[in-house]
Design a protein around this motif. Structure first.
Motif, PDB file in Angstrom:
ATOM      1  N   VAL A 323      20.573  -5.739  19.929  1.00  0.00           N
ATOM      2  CA  VAL A 323      20.415  -5.608  18.476  1.00  0.00           C
ATOM      3  C   VAL A 323      19.480  -4.470  18.134  1.00  0.00           C
ATOM      4  N   VAL A 324      19.738  -3.917  16.973  1.00  0.00           N
ATOM      5  CA  VAL A 324      18.853  -2.854  16.501  1.00  0.00           C
ATOM      6  C   VAL A 324      17.551  -3.476  15.997  1.00  0.00           C
ATOM      7  N   ARG A 325      16.532  -2.642  15.848  1.00  0.00           N
ATOM      8  CA  ARG A 325      15.232  -3.124  15.371  1.00  0.00           C
ATOM      9  C   ARG A 325      15.368  -3.771  13.996  1.00  0.00           C
ATOM     10  N   ARG A 326      14.598  -4.817  13.789  1.00  0.00           N
ATOM     11  CA  ARG A 326      14.673  -5.509  12.506  1.00  0.00           C
ATOM     12  C   ARG A 326      14.122  -4.654  11.374  1.00  0.00           C
ATOM     13  N   PRO A 327      14.810  -4.642  10.240  1.00  0.00           N
ATOM     14  CA  PRO A 327      14.256  -3.934   9.076  1.00  0.00           C
ATOM     15  C   PRO A 327      13.067  -4.719   8.517  1.00  0.00           C
ATOM     16  N   PRO A 328      12.229  -4.082   7.717  1.00  0.00           N
ATOM     17  CA  PRO A 328      11.126  -4.837   7.111  1.00  0.00           C
ATOM     18  C   PRO A 328      11.676  -5.871   6.134  1.00  0.00           C
ATOM     19  N   PRO A 329      10.953  -6.958   5.908  1.00  0.00           N
ATOM     20  CA  PRO A 329      11.434  -7.943   4.944  1.00  0.00           C
ATOM     21  C   PRO A 329      11.509  -7.372   3.541  1.00  0.00           C
ATOM     22  N   TRP A 330      12.443  -7.843   2.770  1.00  0.00           N
ATOM     23  CA  TRP A 330      12.464  -7.477   1.345  1.00  0.00           C
ATOM     24  C   TRP A 330      13.025  -8.652   0.550  1.00  0.00           C
ATOM     25  N   PHE A 331      12.687  -8.710  -0.720  1.00  0.00           N
ATOM     26  CA  PHE A 331      13.215  -9.756  -1.593  1.00  0.00           C
ATOM     27  C   PHE A 331      13.089  -9.321  -3.031  1.00  0.00           C
ATOM     28  N   TRP A 332      13.672 -10.100  -3.917  1.00  0.00           N
ATOM     29  CA  TRP A 332      13.675  -9.728  -5.325  1.00  0.00           C
ATOM     30  C   TRP A 332      13.508 -10.964  -6.199  1.00  0.00           C
ATOM     31  N   SER A 333      13.170 -10.742  -7.467  1.00  0.00           N
ATOM     32  CA  SER A 333      13.135 -11.841  -8.431  1.00  0.00           C
ATOM     33  C   SER A 333      13.525 -11.297  -9.800  1.00  0.00           C
ATOM     34  N   ASP A 334      14.407 -12.030 -10.477  1.00  0.00           N
ATOM     35  CA  ASP A 334      14.804 -11.642 -11.839  1.00  0.00           C
ATOM     36  C   ASP A 334      14.156 -12.597 -12.827  1.00  0.00           C
ATOM     37  N   GLN A 335      13.380 -12.053 -13.735  1.00  0.00           N
ATOM     38  CA  GLN A 335      12.768 -12.847 -14.815  1.00  0.00           C
ATOM     39  C   GLN A 335      12.926 -12.048 -16.102  1.00  0.00           C
ATOM     40  N   TYR A 336      13.567 -12.620 -17.105  1.00  0.00           N
ATOM     41  CA  TYR A 336      13.892 -11.903 -18.355  1.00  0.00           C
ATOM     42  C   TYR A 336      14.623 -10.600 -17.979  1.00  0.00           C
ATOM     43  N   ASP A 337      14.150  -9.487 -18.578  1.00  0.00           N
ATOM     44  CA  ASP A 337      14.726  -8.186 -18.254  1.00  0.00           C
ATOM     45  C   ASP A 337      13.906  -7.472 -17.182  1.00  0.00           C
ATOM     46  N   LEU A 338      13.132  -8.234 -16.414  1.00  0.00           N
ATOM     47  CA  LEU A 338      12.251  -7.642 -15.402  1.00  0.00           C
ATOM     48  C   LEU A 338      12.817  -7.895 -14.017  1.00  0.00           C
ATOM     49  N   LEU A 340      11.933  -7.581 -10.253  1.00  0.00           N
ATOM     50  CA  LEU A 340      10.913  -7.327  -9.231  1.00  0.00           C
ATOM     51  C   LEU A 340      11.612  -7.160  -7.897  1.00  0.00           C
ATOM     52  N   GLN A 341      11.280  -6.093  -7.180  1.00  0.00           N
ATOM     53  CA  GLN A 341      11.813  -5.895  -5.829  1.00  0.00           C
ATOM     54  C   GLN A 341      10.641  -5.559  -4.916  1.00  0.00           C
ATOM     55  N   VAL A 342      10.570  -6.255  -3.804  1.00  0.00           N
ATOM     56  CA  VAL A 342       9.446  -6.097  -2.891  1.00  0.00           C
ATOM     57  C   VAL A 342       9.988  -5.694  -1.523  1.00  0.00           C
ATOM     58  N   ALA A 343       9.405  -4.652  -0.950  1.00  0.00           N
ATOM     59  CA  ALA A 343       9.780  -4.249   0.412  1.00  0.00           C
ATOM     60  C   ALA A 343       8.535  -4.274   1.275  1.00  0.00           C
ATOM     61  N   GLY A 344       8.648  -4.852   2.463  1.00  0.00           N
ATOM     62  CA  GLY A 344       7.515  -4.915   3.387  1.00  0.00           C
ATOM     63  C   GLY A 344       6.547  -6.027   3.038  1.00  0.00           C
ATOM     64  N   LEU A 345       5.485  -6.134   3.829  1.00  0.00           N
ATOM     65  CA  LEU A 345       4.471  -7.184   3.620  1.00  0.00           C
ATOM     66  C   LEU A 345       3.166  -6.517   3.207  1.00  0.00           C
ATOM     67  N   SER A 346       2.605  -6.969   2.083  1.00  0.00           N
ATOM     68  CA  SER A 346       1.378  -6.322   1.594  1.00  0.00           C
ATOM     69  C   SER A 346       0.114  -7.042   2.051  1.00  0.00           C
ATOM     70  N   SER A 347       0.255  -8.253   2.616  1.00  0.00           N
ATOM     71  CA  SER A 347      -0.967  -8.951   3.038  1.00  0.00           C
ATOM     72  C   SER A 347      -1.620  -8.127   4.152  1.00  0.00           C
ATOM     73  N   GLY A 348      -2.911  -7.944   4.051  1.00  0.00           N
ATOM     74  CA  GLY A 348      -3.616  -7.137   5.047  1.00  0.00           C
ATOM     75  C   GLY A 348      -3.777  -5.680   4.648  1.00  0.00           C
ATOM     76  N   ALA A 349      -3.108  -5.247   3.577  1.00  0.00           N
ATOM     77  CA  ALA A 349      -3.225  -3.847   3.149  1.00  0.00           C
ATOM     78  C   ALA A 349      -4.679  -3.557   2.762  1.00  0.00           C
ATOM     79  N   ASP A 350      -5.117  -2.293   2.975  1.00  0.00           N
ATOM     80  CA  ASP A 350      -6.502  -1.961   2.640  1.00  0.00           C
ATOM     81  C   ASP A 350      -6.611  -0.965   1.484  1.00  0.00           C
ATOM     82  N   ASP A 351      -5.479  -0.566   0.915  1.00  0.00           N
ATOM     83  CA  ASP A 351      -5.537   0.358  -0.220  1.00  0.00           C
ATOM     84  C   ASP A 351      -4.241   0.254  -1.033  1.00  0.00           C
TER      85      ASP A 351
END
Ligand code: NAP
Length: 425
Positions: A323-338, A340-351
């Protein structure tokens, strides 16, 4: 039985189970495949259940992942409405006994048992009008309850809570959201985005109560919920309550088999459980995931694309497919006309770098660890999301100095970089 002719039992017919069965065939597995689920419906998608599926009413056939022909063409035996009561294995092969006494023999077992909605155990949680949302049946019940507008109290500030709040508010309900934490979506996004969603919901008329818990649901005299009492003694009147306080992995079968379980079935990078033969994928597993600043760790990550990737990896392990290397996690959320799309993991980020202005309801927050891009939360910025997703998948980088420049499309700022934590995972 040669590996290619072995019979595989996939327990759980959600996103991961369906993908696992389909990938087994795609990778050339020729033996029998049984895909078994305990709900009465053909395997279906859950993401719409808290969005359009809730306001319009969920239609199981429209939510189905695949047509019956898809499974028939691939000789995948789909068995729904069936719960496994007993499971025994020796060296990975064994027999599953269903509630109705059928025995299913298998050479190889795949667990894709998913998760269930966490229950809130306070007095009154069994009253009529108190709902959870996980299954299409839950969504159908909630859809019916939402038809006549009134006062809704949502418990929990995660995706279920906020998507239901947005849907109900758009349908004319008076909505209150109550959460124990001091910010919304705390497991999924950074503080800037939590604050944005707090203000966005407030602007649209939702009342959010942070850092407080419900102590009981009122309504004993009527059997139907009439209010929610909070820890400070105040009472929110309610015609309807929705509880969205997280998902608990369904690990009972794994535990019965003696597999290692730690808030999720523990698997290795190939999806193998602790017996070295049984595989597992999806919301039920805890899987090695590189976290910025923490190195490799095991994480339970509940998202569609994670379930798909884990299922492909597990199917590749069974069939011996590279198998090829796993892509980073991503997910989305629809609320009203907003969106949200998230790529990668932000926990541990320093900036962090802010791109755009939250006041415009279109912005991206880019997260860095030791000077390298690790994740982004994008609100109504789909091209930023695609650029970051592609960038992280290729193990490239966006220099911080370029990230905030709205005049330059983000994808034009993507640069190659040295191998990182993600590359070594
Ligand atoms: P979630 O996103 O994990 O959020 C759960 C929320 O409930 C968190 O704010 C959590 O706060 C809080 N909580 C946990 N235990 C609690 C308790 N005992 N009392 C009060 N609050 C508590 O879960 P969810 O919103 O319920 O969603 C369920 C599942 O469906 C998740 O797997 C979710 O990812 C998935 N889902 C995803 C989407 C999407 O990706 N768009 C949409 C809908 C559902 P703490 O973190 O502080 O504990």
């Amino acid at each position: 039985v040669s590996a290619g002719n072995s019979s595989v039992l996939v327990v759980g017919a959600g996103q991961a189970g369906v993908q696992l069965a389909a990938s087994l065939r795609e990778f050339g597995h020729e033996g029998p495949i049984t895909l078994l689920g305990d709900e009465q419906h053909q395997p279906y998608q859950r993401p719409p259940l808290s969005k359009t599926g809730l306001s319009a009413g969920p239609v199981p056939a429209a939510l189905a992942f695949r047509t019956p022909e898809f499974y028939a063409d691939r000789d995948i035996d789909v068995v729904v409405g069936t719960h496994i009561a007993e499971l025994q294995t020796t060296d990975g092969s064994g027999i599953a006994t269903t509630d109705d006494g059928r025995a299913i023999a298998f050479d190889r077992l795949a667990l894709a048992t998913g998760a269930r909605a966490r229950r809130l155990r306070v007095p009154g949680s069994d009253l009529r009008g108190v709902h959870h949302l996980r299954t299409v049946d839950d969504a159908a019940a909630l859809h019916l309850a939402l038809k006549r507008s009134g006062r809704l109290v949502v418990i929990g500030g995660g995706f279920i809570g906020l998507e239901v709040a947005a849907t109900a508010r758009s349908m004319g309900w008076d909505v209150h959201v109550v959460l124990a934490d001091d910010r919304l979506l705390n497991r999924s996004v950074g503080p800037v985005v939590s604050e944005f969603y707090l203000q966005a919901h407030r602007r649209r008329g939702v009342t959010v109560h942070l850092a407080i818990t419900p102590t009981r649901f009122l309504g004993a005299a009527t059997d139907a919920v009439t209010g929610v009492e909070l820890a400070d003694g105040s009472v929110l009147p309610a015609d309807l309550v929705v509880i969205g306080i997280g998902a608990q992995p369904r690990t009972e079968l794994a535990e019965r088999l003696g597999l290692e379980v730690a808030d999720g079935i523990v698997v290795d990078a190939g999806g193998l459980t602790s017996d070295g033969v049984t595989v597992a994928a999806g919301d039920c597993v805890r899987c090695p995931t590189p976290i910025p600043g923490r190195g490799p760790d095991t994480v339970r990550f509940e998202a569609v694309n994670t379930a798909i990737d884990q299922a492909k990896v597990a199917a590749a392990t069974i069939t011996g497919t590279p198998v090829v290397r796993r892509p980073p996690p991503w997910f989305w959320s629809d609320q009203y006309d907003l969106k949200l799309q998230v790529a990668g993991l932000s926990s541990g980020a320093d900036d962090v770098v802010l791109r755009g202005d939250p006041a415009d309801e279109s912005f991206t927050v880019l997260y860095y660890f030791q000077g390298r891009l690790v994740s982004a939360d994008c609100v109504n910025r789909p091209t930023d999301f695609l650029a970051v997703k592609a960038c992280l998948s290729a193990d490239h980088d966006v220099p911080k100095e370029a990230a905030a420049d709205l005049g330059t499309p983000l994808k034009r700022s993507v640069r190659p970089r040295q191998p990182t934590l993600q590359a070594t995972a």
